[in-house]
Design a protein around this motif. Structure first.
Motif, PDB file in Angstrom:
ATOM      1  N   THR A 110       0.846  -1.192   0.000  1.00 18.12           N
ATOM      2  CA  THR A 110       0.000   0.000   0.000  1.00 18.12           C
ATOM      3  C   THR A 110       0.880   1.239   0.000  1.00 18.12           C
ATOM      4  N   SER A 111       0.308   2.373  -0.343  1.00 21.38           N
ATOM      5  CA  SER A 111       1.029   3.651  -0.251  1.00 21.38           C
ATOM      6  C   SER A 111       0.199   4.594   0.589  1.00 21.38           C
ATOM      7  N   THR A 112       0.874   5.396   1.386  1.00 19.39           N
ATOM      8  CA  THR A 112       0.179   6.314   2.284  1.00 19.39           C
ATOM      9  C   THR A 112       0.879   7.669   2.292  1.00 19.39           C
ATOM     10  N   ALA A 113       0.114   8.713   2.524  1.00 17.45           N
ATOM     11  CA  ALA A 113       0.676  10.067   2.499  1.00 17.45           C
ATOM     12  C   ALA A 113       1.513  10.335   3.745  1.00 17.45           C
ATOM     13  N   SER A 114       2.627  10.999   3.541  1.00  7.73           N
ATOM     14  CA  SER A 114       3.454  11.454   4.655  1.00  7.73           C
ATOM     15  C   SER A 114       3.143  12.919   4.921  1.00  7.73           C
ATOM     16  N   MET A 115       3.708  13.470   5.970  1.00  7.21           N
ATOM     17  CA  MET A 115       3.514  14.888   6.257  1.00  7.21           C
ATOM     18  C   MET A 115       4.144  15.754   5.171  1.00  7.21           C
ATOM     19  N   PHE A 116       5.176  15.246   4.508  1.00 10.96           N
ATOM     20  CA  PHE A 116       5.796  15.963   3.388  1.00 10.96           C
ATOM     21  C   PHE A 116       4.768  16.178   2.275  1.00 10.96           C
ATOM     22  N   GLN A 117       3.863  15.213   2.096  1.00  8.67           N
ATOM     23  CA  GLN A 117       2.807  15.314   1.089  1.00  8.67           C
ATOM     24  C   GLN A 117       1.659  16.186   1.584  1.00  8.67           C
ATOM     25  N   SER A 118       1.220  15.965   2.805  1.00  8.40           N
ATOM     26  CA  SER A 118       0.012  16.629   3.307  1.00  8.40           C
ATOM     27  C   SER A 118       0.187  18.131   3.506  1.00  8.40           C
ATOM     28  N   THR A 119       1.422  18.593   3.712  1.00  5.47           N
ATOM     29  CA  THR A 119       1.644  20.025   3.903  1.00  5.47           C
ATOM     30  C   THR A 119       1.754  20.778   2.591  1.00  5.47           C
ATOM     31  N   GLY A 120       1.742  20.056   1.468  1.00  5.64           N
ATOM     32  CA  GLY A 120       1.845  20.717   0.178  1.00  5.64           C
ATOM     33  C   GLY A 120       3.269  20.980  -0.259  1.00  5.64           C
ATOM     34  N   SER A 121       4.253  20.501   0.498  1.00  3.86           N
ATOM     35  CA  SER A 121       5.655  20.726   0.145  1.00  3.86           C
ATOM     36  C   SER A 121       6.093  19.855  -1.025  1.00  3.86           C
ATOM     37  N   ALA A 122       5.448  18.702  -1.192  1.00  2.94           N
ATOM     38  CA  ALA A 122       5.814  17.770  -2.260  1.00  2.94           C
ATOM     39  C   ALA A 122       4.956  18.011  -3.492  1.00  2.94           C
ATOM     40  N   THR A 123       5.518  17.726  -4.650  1.00  6.48           N
ATOM     41  CA  THR A 123       4.763  17.825  -5.895  1.00  6.48           C
ATOM     42  C   THR A 123       4.335  16.433  -6.331  1.00  6.48           C
ATOM     43  N   GLY A 124       3.186  16.343  -6.978  1.00  3.45           N
ATOM     44  CA  GLY A 124       2.698  15.045  -7.417  1.00  3.45           C
ATOM     45  C   GLY A 124       2.490  14.106  -6.247  1.00  3.45           C
ATOM     46  N   THR A 125       3.038  12.910  -6.369  1.00  2.00           N
ATOM     47  CA  THR A 125       2.922  11.918  -5.288  1.00  2.00           C
ATOM     48  C   THR A 125       4.274  11.644  -4.640  1.00  2.00           C
ATOM     49  N   SER A 126       5.180  12.600  -4.741  1.00  2.00           N
ATOM     50  CA  SER A 126       6.530  12.400  -4.205  1.00  2.00           C
ATOM     51  C   SER A 126       6.573  12.360  -2.682  1.00  2.00           C
ATOM     52  N   GLY A 127       5.464  12.689  -2.041  1.00  6.69           N
ATOM     53  CA  GLY A 127       5.414  12.634  -0.583  1.00  6.69           C
ATOM     54  C   GLY A 127       4.718  11.394  -0.060  1.00  6.69           C
ATOM     55  N   TYR A 128       4.455  10.422  -0.956  1.00  6.45           N
ATOM     56  CA  TYR A 128       3.830   9.170  -0.528  1.00  6.45           C
ATOM     57  C   TYR A 128       4.904   8.134  -0.208  1.00  6.45           C
ATOM     58  N   VAL A 129       4.618   7.288   0.773  1.00  2.50           N
ATOM     59  CA  VAL A 129       5.542   6.221   1.167  1.00  2.50           C
ATOM     60  C   VAL A 129       4.895   4.879   0.865  1.00  2.50           C
ATOM     61  N   ASN A 130       5.669   4.002   0.215  1.00  2.00           N
ATOM     62  CA  ASN A 130       5.192   2.664  -0.111  1.00  2.00           C
ATOM     63  C   ASN A 130       5.546   1.707   1.026  1.00  2.00           C
ATOM     64  N   ILE A 131       4.582   0.908   1.449  1.00  2.00           N
ATOM     65  CA  ILE A 131       4.795  -0.101   2.500  1.00  2.00           C
ATOM     66  C   ILE A 131       4.467  -1.463   1.901  1.00  2.00           C
ATOM     67  N   THR A 132       5.421  -2.373   1.933  1.00  2.00           N
ATOM     68  CA  THR A 132       5.239  -3.695   1.318  1.00  2.00           C
ATOM     69  C   THR A 132       5.587  -4.813   2.302  1.00  2.00           C
TER      70      THR A 132
END
Length: 403
Positions: A110-132
């Motif tokens: 699965t992939s989930t949003a990090s705070m880097f993504q949720s604060t708007g600092s990341a572009t696209g999906t570069s702030g998502y973390v993959n967990i496998t």
């Protein structure tokens, strides 16, 4: 006497219950990590970058902690504190993942949003973390846009409070080229330039024309929150703005800034009056922040403006776009509903005028008056809720008295 003792006992029980409910979901990441010196460096930088405050304010969070040895991999590169904040933001997931949940991931990944993504600092999906969940019972982590590489693996659980906070030890630092990109220091953040690039040129122009831009800029290093009215809102207000005295022009512009960094999560976490850059001595120049779910509004007693979105979030500076110009009650007066005129009178009563500084030009529009009326509805709702609470307290006291 026995009656009053029972009533007092009931009030104490109510207070203790309220305190318990308030603290039941509270957590402190600094204290959690302080129990193990192996995470002292990671813990230190969470505090230094103010990520710890963000973590503590959130009700559902997962922190992927790395030990002192792993932290050396980024500290040796000489990154600025602001770049380190971006990297560590990838380690803060805005969802709950306990040790058990890691091994129950649907389809194993699965992939989930990090705070880097949720604060708007990341572009696209570069702030998502993959967990496998990989073979052999191991779980791996990787930044989604980093060629899907799984660069770290799960080591152990440090602390868990079901569905509230989970602190997991992972083997390596999660990072990406975007997170490591050079980040401007506060002194490099030129507010007027940022406003012009983000669709707030009209507000930037009046900042510079009044000279208030210097006050805003000088405040950035210590923390600054800016509420920028849209260009269309400023355009509609300009005739009234031009009629103000120079002093009131400056005060009105300063009214759109708070001398503290307030993230969107922080704004949503509480209601109440806040000071502004215009606050000085007896001149309160404050307004009230109100939130309803995801919506945040700013109430001045003259007008209610809605936060439309975040234009820039780079601590210690954050800029929001709002749909109206904020009108302080120290300069303007809300339009009052005129009383019915006597039948014998041929003249209609006039609406309330603005303060002496600008007669008709300073008066808010009819639309503003309607917003002020809406606030009265909110007050009525608050009174209703208060009455309900008082009734409940009385019922509990009566129950204790009957014991």
């Amino acid at each position: 006497m026995a009656y009053f003792q029972r009533a007092a006992t009931a009030l104490v029980l109510i207070f203790q219950l309220h305190l318990f409910l308030s603290l039941s979901n509270a957590h402190n990441i600094t204290r959690i990590l302080a129990k193990d010196p192996d995470f002292s460096t990671f813990n230190h930088y969470l505090s230094a970058t103010h990520l710890a405050d963000e973590i503590n304010r959130r009700q559902t969070i997962t922190v992927l902690a790395v030990d002192n040895s792993a932290m050396s991999s980024i500290l040796s590169k000489g990154y600025s504190l602001y770049t380190i904040r971006n990297i560590l933001s990838l380690h803060v997931l805005v969802d709950y993942f306990g040790a058990k949940k890691l091994h129950q991931i649907t389809d194993g990944s699965t992939s989930t949003a990090s705070m880097f993504q949720s604060t708007g600092s990341a572009t696209g999906t570069s702030g998502y973390v993959n967990i496998t969940d990989i073979k052999g019972g191991k779980v791996a982590f990787g930044v989604q846009d980093d060629d899907s590489k799984l660069t770290a693996h799960y080591v152990k659980s440090i602390f868990e409070k079901a569905y509230n906070i989970s602190v997991l030890h992972i083997s390596q630092v999660l990072t990406s080229p975007e997170a490591e990109a050079p980040t401007a220091s506060p002194s490099d953040l030129i507010l007027t330039t940022i406003l012009e690039k983000q669709g707030c040129k009209a507000f930037s122009d009046i900042l510079k024309s009044t000279g208030a831009d210097k006050t805003f800029q000088d405040t950035v290093d210590g923390g600054l929150t800016v509420f920028c009215p849209s260009d269309s809102a400023v355009g509609k207000f300009m005739p009234k703005f031009k009629a103000l005295s120079p002093a009131n022009k400056i005060a009105l512009v300063l009214y759109h800034g708070m001398p503290v960094y307030q993230s969107l999560q922080m704004l949503r976490s509480g209601n109440g009056a806040v000071n502004t850059l215009a606050t000085e001595g007896n001149n309160k120049f404050d307004f009230t922040v109100q939130n309803d779910g995801e919506d945040v509004t700013l109430e001045t007693d003259v007008v209610t403006a809605k936060v439309m979105g975040t234009l820039k979030d780079q601590e210690p500076l954050i800029v929001y776009k709002i749909d109206k110009v904020l009108l302080p009650r120290e300069i303007f007066k809300a339009v009052k509903t005129a009383a019915p005129a006597p039948k014998s009178s041929k003249k209609k009563p006039k609406n309330a005028e603005a303060d002496a500084d600008g007669p008709s030009a300073d008066s808010p529009s009819n639309d503003d008056g309607e917003v002020a009326d809406d606030k009265n509805g909110a007050v009525s709702a608050m009174i209703t809720r208060t009455s309900t609470v008082v009734t409940a307290i009385f019922g509990l006291c009566f129950g204790v008295w009957l014991m």
